[in-house]
Design an enzyme around this catalytic site. Structure first.
Site, mmCIF file in Angstrom:
data_model
loop_
_atom_site.group_PDB
_atom_site.id
_atom_site.type_symbol
_atom_site.label_atom_id
_atom_site.label_comp_id
_atom_site.label_asym_id
_atom_site.label_seq_id
_atom_site.Cartn_x
_atom_site.Cartn_y
_atom_site.Cartn_z
ATOM 1 N N LYS A 52 129.244 67.312 21.615
ATOM 2 C CA LYS A 52 129.883 68.425 22.163
ATOM 3 C C LYS A 52 129.202 68.797 23.554
ATOM 4 O O LYS A 52 129.532 69.235 24.546
ATOM 5 C CB LYS A 52 130.097 69.416 21.342
ATOM 6 C CG LYS A 52 131.243 69.233 20.438
ATOM 7 C CD LYS A 52 131.458 70.284 19.297
ATOM 8 C CE LYS A 52 132.455 69.957 18.279
ATOM 9 N NZ LYS A 52 132.646 70.821 17.262
ATOM 10 N N GLN A 96 129.563 75.404 14.088
ATOM 11 C CA GLN A 96 130.033 74.158 13.566
ATOM 12 C C GLN A 96 130.129 74.299 11.740
ATOM 13 O O GLN A 96 129.196 74.861 11.164
ATOM 14 C CB GLN A 96 128.792 73.166 13.871
ATOM 15 C CG GLN A 96 129.300 71.568 13.458
ATOM 16 C CD GLN A 96 130.444 71.106 14.165
ATOM 17 O OE1 GLN A 96 130.775 71.428 15.319
ATOM 18 N NE2 GLN A 96 130.986 70.212 13.604
ATOM 19 N N ASP A 119 137.294 77.240 19.531
ATOM 20 C CA ASP A 119 137.693 76.319 18.164
ATOM 21 C C ASP A 119 139.251 76.730 17.947
ATOM 22 O O ASP A 119 139.818 75.757 17.084
ATOM 23 C CB ASP A 119 136.836 76.690 16.969
ATOM 24 C CG ASP A 119 135.891 75.522 16.796
ATOM 25 O OD1 ASP A 119 136.168 74.283 17.517
ATOM 26 O OD2 ASP A 119 134.823 75.618 16.213
HETATM 27 N N1 GUN Z 1 133.898 70.775 11.716
HETATM 28 C C1 GUN Z 1 134.731 69.643 11.617
HETATM 29 N N2 GUN Z 1 135.639 69.986 12.716
HETATM 30 C C2 GUN Z 1 135.192 71.112 13.442
HETATM 31 C C3 GUN Z 1 135.476 71.582 14.572
HETATM 32 O O1 GUN Z 1 136.483 71.170 15.330
HETATM 33 N N3 GUN Z 1 134.836 72.823 14.972
HETATM 34 C C4 GUN Z 1 133.585 73.197 14.409
HETATM 35 N N4 GUN Z 1 133.295 74.374 14.590
HETATM 36 N N5 GUN Z 1 133.527 72.758 12.832
HETATM 37 C C5 GUN Z 1 133.930 71.597 12.516
#
Ligand code: GUN
Length: 291
Positions: A52, A96, A119
């Site tokens: 990211k 996350q 998100d």
């Molecule tokens: N864990 C697995 N997929 C995601 C996501 O798209 N965003 C976040 N914050 N955590 C995750």
């Protein structure tokens, strides 16, 4: 059979975003700023967050990574969320997941300002998406919709079967595919579904998001179906440099010859998920969702 190249599509979208960001900067605006909170050292989470941050650089965004040890208290983490909510320079941020057991993911998600929830996990964004109002939409389902659109795959009136009912992928995917304009007839299957094979055999589009390799086999897929594989399970592979490789939910070898389109793992949905987060961050910076 055509392989849907998520890696190339994501690269294309990143360059479109980067071009827009340079225009914004040339017009005197600040660069979009994404912050990420990472708790602990889970291997998968480390990789996702690193990817990211790298995508932010490629899009011309500012990024901040805030790391905390596994033993951070829930109260301390909520305080970090509050700080990012109040930081005027941060357009959007993510925490996350998964979080350590002693921290409520629900509480943390609900503490995020919906205007910065890139998100799309906050109930306010989920609710808005559900009624078709402007919202930050969960990155993986949005990435899948973008793939279907960019590959001009017909969705109107098609039977879409989603395997998996998670809040992050399966459930929002079912809502998006049934929305006006996409117009699929949607069936959502899960671990308790009695006749998965029969349901899948009737599908024009299958989205497999259950996280179990080998879930979708050749006998479950009709000729000409579109198969989207969201699975990313790490399996040990002594021939791989890291000792493991990613495996999707679909038995690619036997299923792919029957498909009109199929996404590979890796290089299908994964890169699109990250680029969707970049799109949401750009929307947050432009105040395009919450005006
Ligand atoms: N864990 C697995 N997929 C995601 C996501 O798209 N965003 C976040 N914050 N955590 C995750």
């Amino acid at each position: 059979m055509q392989i849907i190249d998520g890696k190339e599509t994501a690269k294309q979208i990143r360059s479109e975003i980067a071009a827009e960001v340079e225009q914004m900067v040339a017009a005197g605006k600040k660069r979009p700023h994404l912050a990420a909170i990472l708790v602990g050292h889970d291997g998968g989470s480390e990789t996702y967050v690193a990817n990211k941050i790298k995508a932010c650089e490629e899009c011309g965004f500012t990024s901040t990574l805030r790391r905390f040890e596994e033993d951070i208290t829930e109260a301390a983490l909520l305080d970090e969320v509050r700080k990012l909510n109040e930081d005027a320079d941060v357009d959007g941020f993510i925490v996350q997941l998964p979080l350590p057991k002693h921290i409520s993911e629900e509480k943390v998600t609900e503490a995020i300002d919906p205007r910065k929830d890139v998100d799309g996990f906050h109930p306010q964004n989920v609710g808005r998406m559900t009624i078709g109002a402007p919202a930050f939409i969960s990155a993986t389902p949005q990435g899948i919709v973008d793939l279907l659109l960019r590959y001009k795959i017909e969705t109107k009136g098609k039977n879409a079967v989603i395997i998996g009912r998670s809040n992050i992928v399966g459930r929002p995917m079912s809502i998006l595919l049934s929305q006006k304009g996409i117009d699929c007839t949607v069936t959502i299957c899960h671990s308790r579904t009695a006749n998965l094979k029969e349901i899948c055999r009737n599908a024009d589009i299958i989205v497999a998001a259950i996280g179990k390799p080998g879930t979708v086999t050749e006998d479950m897929v009709k000729e000409g179906a579109v198969v989207i594989d969201v699975g990313t399970t790490r399996v040990t592979d002594p021939t791989a440099a890291r000792g493991w490789r990613l495996k999707g939910d679909v038995d690619f070898q036997t299923v792919s010859p029957k498909c009109s389109y199929i996404t590979p793992v890796p290089g299908g949905v994964g890169p699109m998920t990250i680029v969707s987060l970049m799109k949401n961050t750009l929307l947050a910076a432009k105040k395009a969702i919450y005006k």
